[in-house]
Design a protein around this motif. Structure first.
Motif, short mmCIF file in Angstrom:
data_model
loop_
_atom_site.label_atom_id
_atom_site.label_comp_id
_atom_site.label_asym_id
_atom_site.label_seq_id
_atom_site.Cartn_x
_atom_site.Cartn_y
_atom_site.Cartn_z
N TRP A 1 36.48 37.96 26.92
CA TRP A 1 35.84 36.76 27.44
C TRP A 1 36.71 36.05 28.48
O TRP A 1 36.19 35.46 29.44
CB TRP A 1 35.49 35.81 26.30
N ALA A 2 38.03 36.11 28.33
CA ALA A 2 38.91 35.50 29.32
C ALA A 2 38.77 36.20 30.67
O ALA A 2 38.67 35.55 31.72
CB ALA A 2 40.36 35.55 28.84
N ASN A 3 38.75 37.53 30.66
CA ASN A 3 38.57 38.29 31.91
C ASN A 3 37.20 38.03 32.52
O ASN A 3 37.05 37.93 33.74
CB ASN A 3 38.75 39.79 31.64
N HIS A 4 36.19 37.93 31.67
CA HIS A 4 34.84 37.62 32.11
C HIS A 4 34.82 36.27 32.83
O HIS A 4 34.28 36.15 33.94
CB HIS A 4 33.91 37.59 30.89
N GLY A 5 35.44 35.26 32.22
CA GLY A 5 35.48 33.94 32.84
C GLY A 5 36.22 33.93 34.15
O GLY A 5 35.82 33.25 35.12
N ASP A 6 37.32 34.69 34.23
CA ASP A 6 38.08 34.77 35.48
C ASP A 6 37.25 35.40 36.59
O ASP A 6 37.25 34.93 37.74
CB ASP A 6 39.36 35.58 35.27
N ASP A 7 36.52 36.47 36.27
CA ASP A 7 35.70 37.15 37.28
C ASP A 7 34.63 36.21 37.85
O ASP A 7 34.46 36.11 39.07
CB ASP A 7 35.01 38.38 36.67
N VAL A 8 33.92 35.52 36.97
CA VAL A 8 32.86 34.61 37.41
C VAL A 8 33.45 33.47 38.23
O VAL A 8 32.90 33.06 39.25
CB VAL A 8 32.08 34.07 36.19
N SER A 9 34.61 32.97 37.80
CA SER A 9 35.25 31.85 38.49
C SER A 9 35.75 32.24 39.88
O SER A 9 35.58 31.49 40.84
CB SER A 9 36.42 31.32 37.64
N ILE A 10 36.37 33.41 39.99
CA ILE A 10 36.90 33.85 41.29
C ILE A 10 35.79 33.95 42.32
O ILE A 10 35.98 33.58 43.49
CB ILE A 10 37.64 35.19 41.12
N GLN A 11 34.62 34.41 41.92
CA GLN A 11 33.52 34.56 42.87
C GLN A 11 32.99 33.21 43.37
O GLN A 11 32.53 33.11 44.50
CB GLN A 11 32.37 35.35 42.22
N TYR A 12 33.06 32.18 42.53
CA TYR A 12 32.50 30.88 42.89
C TYR A 12 33.54 29.92 43.44
O TYR A 12 33.30 29.21 44.41
CB TYR A 12 31.81 30.28 41.66
N SER A 13 34.74 29.91 42.81
CA SER A 13 35.75 28.92 43.20
C SER A 13 36.93 29.52 43.95
O SER A 13 37.69 28.80 44.59
CB SER A 13 36.28 28.21 41.95
N GLY A 14 37.12 30.85 43.84
CA GLY A 14 38.25 31.50 44.51
C GLY A 14 39.47 31.67 43.62
O GLY A 14 40.43 32.33 44.02
N THR A 15 39.46 31.08 42.41
CA THR A 15 40.61 31.20 41.51
C THR A 15 40.12 31.60 40.12
O THR A 15 38.94 31.43 39.79
CB THR A 15 41.37 29.87 41.37
N PRO A 16 41.03 32.09 39.25
CA PRO A 16 40.65 32.34 37.86
C PRO A 16 40.20 31.05 37.17
O PRO A 16 40.45 29.94 37.66
CB PRO A 16 41.93 32.89 37.23
N ALA A 17 39.56 31.19 36.01
CA ALA A 17 39.05 30.05 35.27
C ALA A 17 40.20 29.19 34.73
O ALA A 17 41.28 29.70 34.41
CB ALA A 17 38.17 30.52 34.12
N LEU A 18 39.95 27.88 34.64
CA LEU A 18 40.87 26.99 33.94
C LEU A 18 40.57 27.08 32.44
O LEU A 18 39.52 27.56 32.04
CB LEU A 18 40.69 25.55 34.43
N LYS A 19 41.52 26.60 31.64
CA LYS A 19 41.39 26.64 30.17
C LYS A 19 41.30 28.09 29.66
O LYS A 19 40.87 28.33 28.53
CB LYS A 19 40.17 25.85 29.69
N GLY A 20 41.69 29.04 30.50
CA GLY A 20 41.60 30.45 30.12
C GLY A 20 42.53 30.83 28.99
O GLY A 20 42.28 31.80 28.27
#
Length: 596
Positions: free
Chosen positions: A446-465
């Protein structure tokens, strides 16, 4: 195992690109004796040929292996073919290999540009620059054998006739990333070459539960209707399509059983925006507030048609700017709430703070009845449907990234435990946490999943990961959040405008024509012509440094008080100009007149 949905014409899995001076030829090399695809480099005309053209001293081709045709785009004077040059296998979806796009290449068919006017050449060059940005798009996945745009439940529900259609015709248009780029090729009936591509995430792991092996897959499918970057795509459009809409499917396979659970995320469904102006958190603006109930109704009507009952979880703050948005969301949904549509507000930051994410159990207590009633897909070892999912949980925060991912991972964990109990693997009180190896892999998934979605929208990995990855907040995780927040600030202000233009071009939200142009940069005079953000930042930083230095010397010589006041005044003055003209310094989208 689910029955394979074999189409009448399989996709070519191996291709060879021949680059002649006047044409490109794409030859199937997977053992078939099929015709090759020829694209003229002057006018982009397309035809099938039975043999590779002859080579000569003046027609020496470059030869390269490629792995798929993404599509073609026409600009002002030329057309551009996009192909996949590198890929890697990242796992399987219901028994079918899934590949990730590692690199793409743009092949210009622009020889006719020689006869174009200087103005057309200039515009073409600028648009081509956007294509080169798009060439670096991340998070693209495809399969030669199955339709990755469809969830397991939708695949299972496909009729026999639909299963015989080419994969691109089976595809869900919302999640077909190259839908617009395929249009030109579709007109030429090139089905075996038409490769459906999805943007999102694909994560997979296997773990032991006792003597048995469980296979867990997590897929994200990004909607293309209102695709874009964090600050430049907020809220909904007038048709109810929302920014950062992502369908997440969690699939569990064990002992012949297949269980699937789908959730969605998406921006608050009314017209609002947040225009970057160099402040860390620009103000939210609600656009046409009187339209909010109509737009929200259209959005939820579409969701109910596609998923059944909807439970909307709103995680934003109840105070400040976020509170205004949340209040508008609640008031827009209130008139249309019914047995098939529920709205729950859960102030994530107030209840969980920055470290107490275990308090999400309070939220789960409120939604458990919905999850129990609407369930998940379950197929037995004969492929027979034992249960089906009748509704969907829709989660949002402001960005639909960090708080949303933590919440969705909690819901996914609870549903997987229910599924494993249902098929007899878990006892009544047994949980994922009872199995350390499974628990660790599930968190990473789930952490990798969140990073992937975040990078596409914000340009960085997810926060609170770190909470998703380790089950708790860590000092390193908090530091990473700080660095990623700074990264988002820079990208949102100085890079995402160009990226947004590239997305709009690829998705067909902007149609190029000779009479339409890229909006020229605004003309600046005086201070604005000299000012730019990096220079201004250096001046402010230097001014503050000299102010502090002068104050330190003031105890020896009172004249330094004057200098410290002078430097402080200069710093504040430059900072005020930057704030006032923040939108001038930002990298803003320059395409205008959208397709719709």
């Amino acid at each position: 195992m689910m029955e394979r949905a074999e189409s009448c014409q399989k996709l070519y899995t191996r291709l060879r690109l021949w680059e002649f001076p006047d044409e490109y030829v794409i030859e199937p090399t997977d053992g078939s004796s099929a015709s090759s695809l020829s694209i003229n480099r002057v006018d982009a005309s397309i035809k099938l040929v039975d043999a590779i053209p002859e080579c000569s001293a003046v027609r020496v081709p470059k030869i390269q292996a490629i792995f798929g045709v993404v599509g073609m785009l026409k600009l002002v004077a030329g057309s551009y073919l996009i192909v996949i040059t590198e890929h890697e296998c990242v796992g399987s979806y219901l028994g079918h290999p899934i590949f990730k796009v590692v690199s793409m290449r743009i092949l210009p068919c622009d020889h006719s540009l020689k006869n174009s006017s200087p103005e057309q050449k200039k515009v073409e060059s600028e648009f081509y620059g956007l294509l080169k940005v798009a060439e670096r798009t991340v998070g693209l996945f495809f399969s030669y054998e199955t339709n990755l745009t469809l969830s397991a439940q939708r695949l299972n529900d496909l009729g026999d006739e639909s299963k015989l259609l080419p994969l691109w015709r089976q595809a869900e248009p919302r999640f077909l990333w190259n839908n617009y780029m395929l249009e030109v090729l579709i007109d030429h009936k090139l089905d075996p070459f038409l490769l459906p591509v999805v943007q999102g995430s694909f994560q997979n792991f296997q773990a032991a539960i006792g003597k048995e092996i469980v296979d867990v897959t997590l897929i994200a499918r990004r909607c293309t209707r209102r695709n874009g970057t964090r600050m430049w795509r907020r809220g909904a459009d007038p048709d109810g399509y929302v920014a950062n809409f992502v369908e997440t499917e969690q699939i569990v396979q064990m002992n012949g059983f297949i269980a699937s659970f789908v959730q969605v995320r998406g921006s608050m469904p009314f017209l609002w925006e947040q225009i970057v102006d160099l402040t860390y958190k620009p103000k939210f603006e609600i656009v046409k507030p009187e339209e909010a109930p109509r737009v929200a109704e259209r959005h939820f009507l579409d969701l109910r048609k596609k998923y059944g009952a909807v439970l909307a979880i709103d995680l934003v703050n109840t105070t400040g700017d976020e509170g205004r948005l949340s209040a508008k969301f609640a008031s827009s949904v209130e008139p249309i709430q019914s047995d098939d549509l529920r709205y729950i507000h859960f102030d994530f930051h107030k209840i969980c703070g920055h470290v107490h994410f275990e308090r999400l159990s309070f939220l789960y207590d409120q939604i458990a009845d919905f999850l129990d009633k609407n369930g998940y897909l379950l197929l037995n070892d004969k492929g027979e449907k034992m249960k089906e999912q009748l509704g969907v949980v829709r989660t949002n925060c402001i960005d639909c990234l960090d708080r949303t991912n933590v919440t969705q991972s909690m819901i996914g964990r609870k549903m997987m435990e229910l599924q494993l109990r249902r098929i007899g693997v878990f006892a009544a009180e047994e949980t994922i946490s009872s199995h350390p190896n499974l628990d660790e892999k599930y968190k990473i998934l789930w952490a990798n999943h969140g990073d992937d979605v975040s990078i596409q929208y914000s340009g960085t990995p997810a926060l609170k990961g770190d909470f998703v990855r380790f089950g708790k907040r860590t000092v390193q995780g908090i530091l990473n959040d700080f660095y990623n927040a700074l990264g988002r600030y820079y990208l949102n202000n100085f890079a995402d405008g160009t990226k947004q233009d590239a997305i709009d071009l690829l998705q067909g939200h902007y149609i190029v024509s000779v009479s339409r142009d890229i909006t020229p940069p605004s003309q600046k005079g005086g201070l604005e012509s000299m000012a730019n953000f990096p220079a201004a930042l250096c001046v402010v930083s230097l001014g503050l440094f000299l102010t502090i230095l002068s104050l330190g010397q003031a105890r020896y010589d009172l004249r330094y008080l004057f200098f410290s006041a002078l430097w402080a005044t200069i710093s504040l003055g430059v900072a005020a100009v930057v704030k006032e003209n923040g939108r001038i310094f930002c990298n803003r989208p320059r395409l205008h007149k959208p397709r719709h």
